[in-house]
Design an enzyme around this catalytic site. Structure first.
Site, PDB file in Angstrom:
ATOM      1  N   CYS A  44      -0.408   3.533  -5.650  1.00 14.06           N
ATOM      2  CA  CYS A  44       0.958   3.733  -5.175  1.00 14.06           C
ATOM      3  C   CYS A  44       1.892   4.139  -6.305  1.00 14.06           C
ATOM      4  CB  CYS A  44       1.472   2.469  -4.486  1.00 14.06           C
ATOM      5  SG  CYS A  44       1.069   0.950  -5.350  1.00 14.06           S
TER       6      CYS A  44
ATOM      7  N   GLU B 201       5.998  -1.276   1.768  1.00 17.02           N
ATOM      8  CA  GLU B 201       5.884  -0.334   0.662  1.00 17.02           C
ATOM      9  C   GLU B 201       5.262   0.923   1.240  1.00 17.02           C
ATOM     10  OE1 GLU B 201       2.871   0.554  -2.781  1.00 17.02           O
ATOM     11  OE2 GLU B 201       3.567  -1.534  -2.890  1.00 17.02           O
TER      12      GLU B 201
END
Length: 504
Positions: free
Chosen positions: A300, A263
């Site tokens: 995030c 990620e």
């Protein structure tokens, strides 16, 4: 329980040190010394993980579920220690860390329930058809099986939920895969306390000690040694685009390439449809500012871009966001390096022609204040640097001429973890035109909310097209994430006596 740190690495049940140390850089409190990781320690940990795989992969689902639940219990036993060292190291408030600990133990328990259920095995059976013409069909069964030792890289922004015993570790252990964690240098003490909890659970269940190891610190050679080790079969990573891409390339260049589930980065754009902005632009602006600045913007899923049709509604939205951001006090960032990167990112955006700063103040310290900028759809569409993530409480309002320009900008976006639609009933037709594009751009599409809140559940997708993640078919949150560490195996005409227990 008193805080007791060894400053060492956990290698297959033993606490070991190398010949060098590094000092932590806490937001408050004393700096502590920790042993520096080495490729030799990585090799020892990975070889132990491979040795553990043969017995651990063969354990029953019930045994692994009980192990996961014991890890959760041992983490909770150390709750006060974790909060103490975690707040010192990261600057995150105690309430945030306590909540994150609950999420961490909760996902361990969720995976325990998930593997007990057994549906994740995706068991299939095509019975033999001996009389079929022109050729008989054999008896074929299929089931998902664990792939082998997994490497996990701890994340800076989630010292618990995405680190030592975080989602990647929980999913891999649930699948039947031993884990070697590369601890993040931003919170080595927190990582060690959690590793102590896992070690206690390993002993309680009399498992092979190689089922879990933690290597702390070290330079780039430690990470490279981990992802290139021939016995590692997959990697879970949460971090920067540059660091993640370098590790991804190493995984692809191995003699035996392995999957790298990274990620990497996302600006999580919001599309504010005209009727919604007209009806509640001010409320959306306040909500955006709250989401944008939550945790110093170090999520995030931080919604860094707001795309809105120019006009009175856009004025109300922007003014409300700026006013709300003014009330946000300076917040400590996770590390000095992250704070410096935030300052540089803000300066880059502010120096872009056609971009106007609405609020923002540079800080020389580890603390950060929010920035909100404004630009046009034309400028945003021509300058790719404006779509690059700035890790921190920074947002850009993009004013477009109409919904058609909004659609054009959507098609030009890179892959995202999330996209958000703010819509009212009158926006359905326009939003519907956007949907095919948004489905191709993001792993999660949400309406009339904000993405800073990732539910840990069966239906969650926390991933997306590159550069949000390196594998668009995977998620790092939710029970679907277990599939990353499994592979299908077919069994043709095997006698039941030697079939895996879960296929009998």
């Amino acid at each position: 329980m008193a805080l007791e740190l060894t400053g060492k690495h956990l290698i297959a049940g033993e606490w070991k040190a190398s010949g060098q140390t590094f000092k932590s850089e806490p937001a408050s409190g004393e700096a502590r010394e920790f042993s520096v990781g080495t490729p030799a320690l990585v090799d020892e940990a990975v070889k132990a993980a491979e040795a553990a795989f043969w017995s651990y992969a063969a354990t029953s689902r019930e045994a692994r579920a009980a192990f996961l639940e014991t890890i959760a219990e041992e983490i909770d036993k150390r709750g006060e220690e974790i909060t103490q060292i975690g707040t010192e190291e990261t600057g995150l408030p105690a309430g945030r860390l306590q909540g994150e600990r609950g999420r961490t133990t909760g996902q361990l328990k969720l995976f325990a329930a998930h593997i007990r259920d057994g549906a994740y095995l995706d068991r299939r059976h095509d019975e033999a058809l001996p009389d079929r013409q022109p050729a008989p069909r054999p008896d074929i069964r299929m089931m998902m099986r664990p792939i082998g030792p997994v490497a996990v890289f701890g994340a800076s922004n989630f010292p618990l939920a995405f680190s030592t015993a975080g989602g990647d570790t929980a999913a891999a252990l649930a699948a039947g895969c031993p884990v070697v964690v590369k601890g993040h240098g931003a919170h080595p003490g927190t990582g060690e306390i959690v590793a102590q909890a896992i070690a206690a659970a390993v002993k309680k269940h009399d498992l092979h000690p190689g089922v879990f190891s933690l290597v702390q610190g070290g330079k780039r050679d430690v990470g490279e040694a981990l992802v290139t080790h021939t016995l590692i079969k997959a990697v879970g990573f949460t971090g920067s685009l540059g660091g993640g891409r370098a590790l991804f390339n190493l995984c692809a260049q191995r003699p035996e390439p392995i999957p790298f589930f990274g990620e990497l980065g996302s600006v999580n754009p919001m599309f504010l449809m005209p009727e919604a902005v007209k009806a509640r632009g001010e409320a959306i602006g306040k909500g955006w500012a709250g989401s944008l600045t939550m945790g110093a913007g170090q999520f995030c899923t931080n919604p860094g871009i707001a795309i809105v049709v120019d006009g009175e509604g856009a004025d109300a939205f922007t003014a409300a966001a700026v006013e709300a951001a003014k009330d946000v006090a300076k917040q400590a960032m996770l590390t000095d390096g992250i704070a410096e990167a935030y300052r540089k990112g803000a300066a880059r955006v502010e120096g872009t022609t056609g971009v106007k700063a609405l609020i923002g103040e540079a800080n020389a310290s580890r603390h950060a204040s929010p920035y909100i900028f404004e630009t046009t759809g034309e400028v945003f569409g021509k300058d790719e640097t404006l779509t690059e993530e700035v890790f921190g409480p920074l947002g850009i309002v993009v004013r477009v001429r109409d919904v058609a320009e909004m659609e054009t900008l959507a098609k030009g976006l890179d892959g995202q973890l999330t996209v958000t639609l703010h819509i009212d009933a009158g926006d359905a037709e326009a939003a519907g035109r956007l949907m095919p594009t948004l489905e191709r751009k993001a792993g999660r599409i949400l309406a009339n909310g904000f993405p800073t809140g990732v539910e840990v559940c069966d239906a969650m997708v926390h991933g997306g097209p590159y550069p949000a993640s390196t594998n668009f078919g995977a998620t790092s949150v939710g029970t679907l994430s277990i599939r990353r560490f499994l592979r299908p195996v077919s069994y043709q005409n095997l006698p039941e006596a030697i079939l895996p227990t879960d296929l009998k």
